[in-house]
Scaffold this motif. Structure first.
Motif, mmCIF file in Angstrom:
data_model
loop_
_atom_site.group_PDB
_atom_site.id
_atom_site.type_symbol
_atom_site.label_atom_id
_atom_site.label_comp_id
_atom_site.label_asym_id
_atom_site.label_seq_id
_atom_site.Cartn_x
_atom_site.Cartn_y
_atom_site.Cartn_z
ATOM 1 N N ARG A 176 0.842 -1.212 0.000
ATOM 2 C CA ARG A 176 0.000 0.000 0.000
ATOM 3 C C ARG A 176 0.870 1.252 0.000
ATOM 4 N NH1 ARG A 176 -4.045 -3.015 3.179
ATOM 5 N NH2 ARG A 176 -2.950 -2.517 5.095
ATOM 6 N N ALA B 208 2.320 1.819 -3.448
ATOM 7 C CA ALA B 208 1.297 2.272 -4.397
ATOM 8 C C ALA B 208 0.627 3.572 -3.940
ATOM 9 C CB ALA B 208 0.240 1.183 -4.590
ATOM 10 N N VAL C 118 -1.442 4.118 -1.525
ATOM 11 C CA VAL C 118 -2.859 3.917 -1.218
ATOM 12 C C VAL C 118 -3.134 4.547 0.138
ATOM 13 C CG1 VAL C 118 -4.667 2.212 -0.790
ATOM 14 C CG2 VAL C 118 -2.952 1.784 -2.552
ATOM 15 N N TRP D 8 -9.174 1.039 3.245
ATOM 16 C CA TRP D 8 -8.219 1.678 2.351
ATOM 17 C C TRP D 8 -8.863 1.987 1.006
ATOM 18 C CZ3 TRP D 8 -3.660 3.078 4.468
ATOM 19 C CH2 TRP D 8 -3.327 2.482 5.684
ATOM 20 N N GLN D 9 -8.278 2.919 0.259
ATOM 21 C CA GLN D 9 -8.813 3.311 -1.049
ATOM 22 C C GLN D 9 -8.865 2.137 -2.027
ATOM 23 O OE1 GLN D 9 -6.219 6.557 -2.113
ATOM 24 N NE2 GLN D 9 -7.663 8.092 -1.344
ATOM 25 N N ASP D 10 -8.018 1.143 -1.842
ATOM 26 C CA ASP D 10 -8.036 -0.021 -2.736
ATOM 27 C C ASP D 10 -9.080 -1.058 -2.321
ATOM 28 O OD1 ASP D 10 -6.903 -1.171 -0.484
ATOM 29 O OD2 ASP D 10 -5.062 -1.812 -1.488
#
Length: 168
Positions: free
Chosen positions: A56, A59, A61, A130-132
Motif C-alpha cells: 500500500r 502504491a 494507497v 483503504w482506497q483499494d
C-alpha cells in the motif's frame, strides 16, 4: 508321528524392503528443488511474499475511512465495542452469534499479545478501510496488523459495519 515340514518352493518369499529406483530419484529431486527455491528467496533472487502495508505504501494507497475502537470484555461473556474518541457504544458483540464469534476470534489473538506485554484494553485499535478496498485492523499498542479481507467477505462485512456503527 514325527513329521518334519519342509518349505515348499512355491511359498518362499523375500522380506527385503526395496523402494523403486524412480521413486528415490523423484524424492531426491523434490528435496533438491525445495533447497534451490528456498535459496533463491533467501539470496534475494525472488521477492518474498508481499506485505500489505508495504505494498500500500509503494502504491500510495491512502485510508478512505478510519475509526479508533476499544474492545472490552463484559461480565456475561459479551464484548463491548466502543468508539475510542467518544466512548459511545458501537456494538455489543454477543458470544453466541456467528459474527460475534469472528470478532471475538480476531480480538482473542490480539488480546493475548497485549497480555504478554502487560498492556490492557485502554489503547485503541484502528480499523481502516483503504482506497483499494482492503480492510485492516491495527493494534496501536503492539503495532500488529490484521488484514481482514483474508477471512472472506462475510467476515469482512462484520468489521465494515463497525466503521459506520451507532457511536459515530
Amino acid at each position: 508321528m514325527n513329521q518334519t515340514l519342509t518349505p515348499s518352493p512355491h511359498h518362499s518369499h523375500s522380506h527385503e524392503n526395496t523402494v523403486p529406483r524412480p521413486a528415490l530419484i523423484m524424492a531426491g529431486a523434490l528435496v533438491a528443488l525445495s533447497i534451490v527455491l528456498t535459496a533463491t528467496v533467501s539470496f534475494g533472487y525472488v521477492d518474498r511474499e508481499a506485505v500489505p502495508q508495504v505494498e500500500r505504501a509503494k502504491a500510495a494507497v491512502a485510508p478512505a475511512q478510519m475509526r479508533q475502537l476499544r474492545f472490552e470484555d463484559v461480565a456475561n461473556g459479551n464484548v463491548r465495542v466502543s468508539d475510542a474518541e467518544t466512548g459511545k457504544l458501537v456494538l455489543l458483540v454477543e458470544q453466541d452469534t456467528q459474527s460475534g464469534g469472528f470478532i471475538r476470534g480476531v480480538m482473542r489473538g490480539l488480546a493475548r499479545e497485549r497480555r504478554m506485554y502487560g498492556i490492557g484494553s485502554v489503547p485503541p485499535f484502528e480499523l481502516t478501510l483503504w482506497q483499494d478496498g482492503s480492510l485492516s485492523l491495527h493494534d496501536t499498542a503492539t503495532g500488529r496488523d490484521v488484514e481482514l479481507g483474508g477471512f472472506g467477505n462475510d467476515n469482512r462485512v462484520v468489521f465494515m459495519e463497525l466503521l459506520d456503527g451507532a457511536g459515530a
